[in-house]
Enzyme design. Structure first.
Site, short mmCIF file in Angstrom:
data_model
loop_
_atom_site.label_atom_id
_atom_site.label_comp_id
_atom_site.label_asym_id
_atom_site.label_seq_id
_atom_site.Cartn_x
_atom_site.Cartn_y
_atom_site.Cartn_z
N LEU A 12 -10.67 -12.40 10.92
CA LEU A 12 -9.80 -12.84 12.01
C LEU A 12 -10.50 -12.71 13.35
CD1 LEU A 12 -7.08 -13.75 13.17
CD2 LEU A 12 -6.35 -11.36 13.14
N ASP A 36 -15.90 1.87 17.96
CA ASP A 36 -15.23 2.45 16.79
C ASP A 36 -13.81 2.82 17.23
OD1 ASP A 36 -14.20 4.04 14.80
OD2 ASP A 36 -15.93 5.37 14.66
N ALA A 60 -9.78 -2.98 11.17
CA ALA A 60 -9.02 -2.22 10.16
C ALA A 60 -9.95 -1.91 9.01
CB ALA A 60 -7.84 -3.04 9.64
N TRP A 61 -9.60 -0.86 8.26
CA TRP A 61 -10.29 -0.66 6.98
C TRP A 61 -9.44 -1.40 5.95
CZ3 TRP A 61 -10.77 3.93 3.17
CH2 TRP A 61 -11.86 3.69 2.32
N THR A 62 -9.93 -2.55 5.50
CA THR A 62 -9.13 -3.48 4.69
C THR A 62 -9.45 -3.41 3.20
OG1 THR A 62 -10.73 -5.25 5.10
CG2 THR A 62 -8.87 -5.11 6.61
N THR A 101 0.33 -6.12 8.05
CA THR A 101 0.20 -6.70 6.71
C THR A 101 1.51 -6.73 5.93
OG1 THR A 101 -0.82 -6.26 4.55
CG2 THR A 101 -0.56 -4.39 5.99
N ASP A 102 1.57 -7.64 4.95
CA ASP A 102 2.66 -7.69 3.98
C ASP A 102 2.72 -6.43 3.12
OD1 ASP A 102 0.10 -8.83 3.24
OD2 ASP A 102 0.95 -9.22 1.26
N TYR A 125 -3.31 1.99 1.70
CA TYR A 125 -3.60 0.98 2.73
C TYR A 125 -2.31 0.58 3.45
CZ TYR A 125 -4.59 -3.70 4.61
OH TYR A 125 -4.68 -4.81 5.42
N TRP A 147 -2.51 -12.54 2.89
CA TRP A 147 -3.46 -13.36 2.12
C TRP A 147 -4.39 -14.14 3.05
CZ3 TRP A 147 -1.01 -15.84 -2.89
CH2 TRP A 147 -0.26 -14.87 -3.56
#
Ligand SMILES: NC(=O)c1ccc[n+]([C@@H]2O[C@H](COP(=O)([O-])OP(=O)(O)OC[C@H]3O[C@@H](n4cnc5c(N)ncnc54)[C@H](OP(=O)(O)O)[C@@H]3O)[C@@H](O)[C@H]2O)c1
Length: 281
Positions: A12, A36, A60-62, A101-102, A125, A147
């Site tokens: 993104l 950071d 983010a840590w995704t 997020t969803d 998460y 998604w």
């Protein structure tokens, strides 16, 4: 308009920076080496120097499954990061936009999730991202999306384009539904929400919900191959099971935008077609 984008090297982040530049914004792109977000003194130092109008946190840590094994790291980045950014935004009068997020939902509802439905994350998460929403404070814009696919970084479209070259058949789950969302469309909406300082939670996805099985068939069809190469399986049959549970229903009703009269993002098939064309040339 001066915007700071954190996580600027992510899927993104890259498209958001590009869209801001196209609008002529003064945009400062900070990747992880530039800032950071989990480092409070770095966040406060950078933001009080730059004094932006808006901060968009695309960092983010995704790694959803890896988060299950390192709870502290998940919360350090996804929850404390927004805490420091909120503190910086309050000091400088900046508007904070936090991407979420969803996965904050448990996925058991029998209709699309609205912004006012009660979150109940089932993964580390998801819990860390929900904590990040709360840390962002009442004035922030929260953008929940799902998604995510774009030209930069890893996503399902890129995975499928690789797999169709290597395998004759593919198996994907038919019991998890969501709305694929393309950064080419998501980024301009995130910018708009930042510029207009629209506080509160916003669900922002492309339209058209599908299961992963259905989505993979669409991707395969875009490559000119026969979608019959994709087989439907149940999540319970995945071997080995994935460490983090996924919501069965990830469909986000973009109700806050819709009820405010803001035009929604288009159906996902259009940006999917454009992305596949871009990636396979
Ligand atoms: N991807 C999806 O399907 C999805 C779905 C729903 C919501 N979202 C949300 O959408 C947002 C953007 O996701 P994305 O797909 O663009 O993710 P992404 O490609 O993984 O980008 C995240 C970026 O954040 C960076 N980052 C990680 N830790 C950091 C830290 N401590 N400080 C600064 N930067 C850090 C990463 O750098 P490194 O690569 O160097 O670690 C990466 O460049 C996230 O908030 C995510 O939770 C994503």
């Amino acid at each position: 308009m001066r915007l700071v984008v954190t996580g600027a090297a992510g899927q993104l982040g890259v498209d958001l920076v590009a869209v801001c530049r196209r609008h002529g914004d003064d945009v400062v792109a900070l990747d992880r080496s530039g800032l950071d977000v989990a480092d409070r003194s770095a966040v406060l130092g950078v933001m009080t120097t730059l004094r932006p109008d808006a901060i968009v946190n695309a960092a983010a840590w995704t790694a959803v499954d890896a988060c299950e094994g390192d709870v502290d790291r998940a919360f350090q980045v996804n929850a404390l990061g927004p805490r420091w950014l909120r503190e910086a935004a309050e000091l400088t009068g900046s508007h904070l936009v936090q991407i979420s997020t969803d996965y904050v939902f448990d996925g058991t509802l029998d209709r699309p999730y609205r912004e006012w439905d009660v979150p109940n994350p089932r993964s580390v998460y998801g819990a860390s991202k929900l904590a990040g929403e709360r840390e962002s404070g009442p004035d922030a814009t929260i953008v929940r999306t799902s998604w995510v696919c774009g030209a930069n970084g890893n996503n399902m479209v890129k995975t499928i384009l690789r797999l169709v070259e290597e395998q004759d058949s593919l198996s994907f789950v038919d019991d998890q539904r969501g709305c694929p969302t393309f950064t080419a469309d998501l980024a301009p909406m995130v910018r708009q929400l930042a510029v207009e300082r629209r506080s509160g939670v916003h669900h922002v996805t492309n339209q058209g919900d599908v299961s992963w099985y259905e989505f993979v068939r669409e991707v395969v069809a875009e490559t000119g191959r026969d979608p019959a190469m994709v087989r439907a399986v149940a999540t319970a049959d995945l071997q080995p099971p994935r460490p983090a549970p996924r919501p069965a229903n990830s469909v986000l009703d973009n109700a806050a935008l819709r009820l405010a009269g803001v035009p929604l993002l288009r159906h996902h098939r259009e940006p999917l077609r454009e992305l596949v064309a871009h990636l396979i040339g």
